[in-house]
Design a protein around this motif. Structure first.
Motif, mmCIF file in Angstrom:
data_model
loop_
_atom_site.group_PDB
_atom_site.id
_atom_site.type_symbol
_atom_site.label_atom_id
_atom_site.label_comp_id
_atom_site.label_asym_id
_atom_site.label_seq_id
_atom_site.Cartn_x
_atom_site.Cartn_y
_atom_site.Cartn_z
ATOM 1 N N PHE A 252 0.830 -1.206 0.000
ATOM 2 C CA PHE A 252 0.000 0.000 0.000
ATOM 3 C C PHE A 252 0.867 1.260 0.000
ATOM 4 C CE2 PHE A 252 -2.754 -3.235 1.752
ATOM 5 C CZ PHE A 252 -3.962 -2.990 1.111
ATOM 6 N N ILE B 211 -5.431 -1.351 8.014
ATOM 7 C CA ILE B 211 -6.008 -0.974 6.725
ATOM 8 C C ILE B 211 -7.511 -0.850 6.914
ATOM 9 C CG2 ILE B 211 -4.217 -2.003 5.262
ATOM 10 C CD1 ILE B 211 -6.023 -4.410 4.809
ATOM 11 N N TRP C 34 -9.161 -1.418 -0.681
ATOM 12 C CA TRP C 34 -8.412 -1.393 0.572
ATOM 13 C C TRP C 34 -7.438 -0.225 0.573
ATOM 14 C CZ3 TRP C 34 -9.732 -5.431 3.807
ATOM 15 C CH2 TRP C 34 -10.342 -6.542 3.216
ATOM 16 N N LEU D 140 -4.397 1.998 3.274
ATOM 17 C CA LEU D 140 -3.583 2.017 4.490
ATOM 18 C C LEU D 140 -4.094 3.099 5.442
ATOM 19 C CD1 LEU D 140 -0.978 0.636 5.588
ATOM 20 C CD2 LEU D 140 0.307 2.495 4.546
#
Length: 114
Positions: free
Chosen positions: A17, A54, A65, A67
């Motif tokens: 991420f 996350i 998704w 972070l």
């Protein structure tokens, strides 16, 4: 040996991420980069979401998704400290358990013969 590595750390997953130019990733992107099945990746991602590293939102058939600040802090410090939301929840549970124990103890004292 073909296929993915035997183990992939949370750190390695979170770094995907951090290093991505995109603000979010979808499950199959993560699975492809890690050499996981979509199901295997999804299990790890939900686990990281439960830990607060996350977050996700359903976008069509696949979650998007990203972070969190807690995930960034984990990567920066290497700390596995629990995100504040989890700490607060656990603290509330401990307070409730202590209060219930005090109530039960008080009832037992009242019921005890003198």
């Amino acid at each position: 040996m073909a296929g993915r590595k035997e183990t992939v750390s949370d750190d390695e997953i979170l770094r995907l991420f951090l290093e991505s130019p995109d603000p979010f990733l979808v499950t199959n992107e993560i699975a492809d980069q890690l050499g996981f099945s979509n199901t295997g990746a999804r299990k790890r991602l939900y686990s990281l979401a439960e830990e607060g590293y996350i977050e996700f939102k359903k976008a069509g058939n696949s979650p998007a998704w990203w972070l969190t600040d807690a995930g960034r802090e984990f990567l920066e410090t290497g700390s596995s400290a629990l995100p504040i939301g989890i700490v607060e929840r656990e603290l509330r549970a401990a307070v409730v358990a202590t209060m219930l124990l005090a109530i039960v103890a008080g009832v037992l004292v009242e019921l005890a013969p003198i």
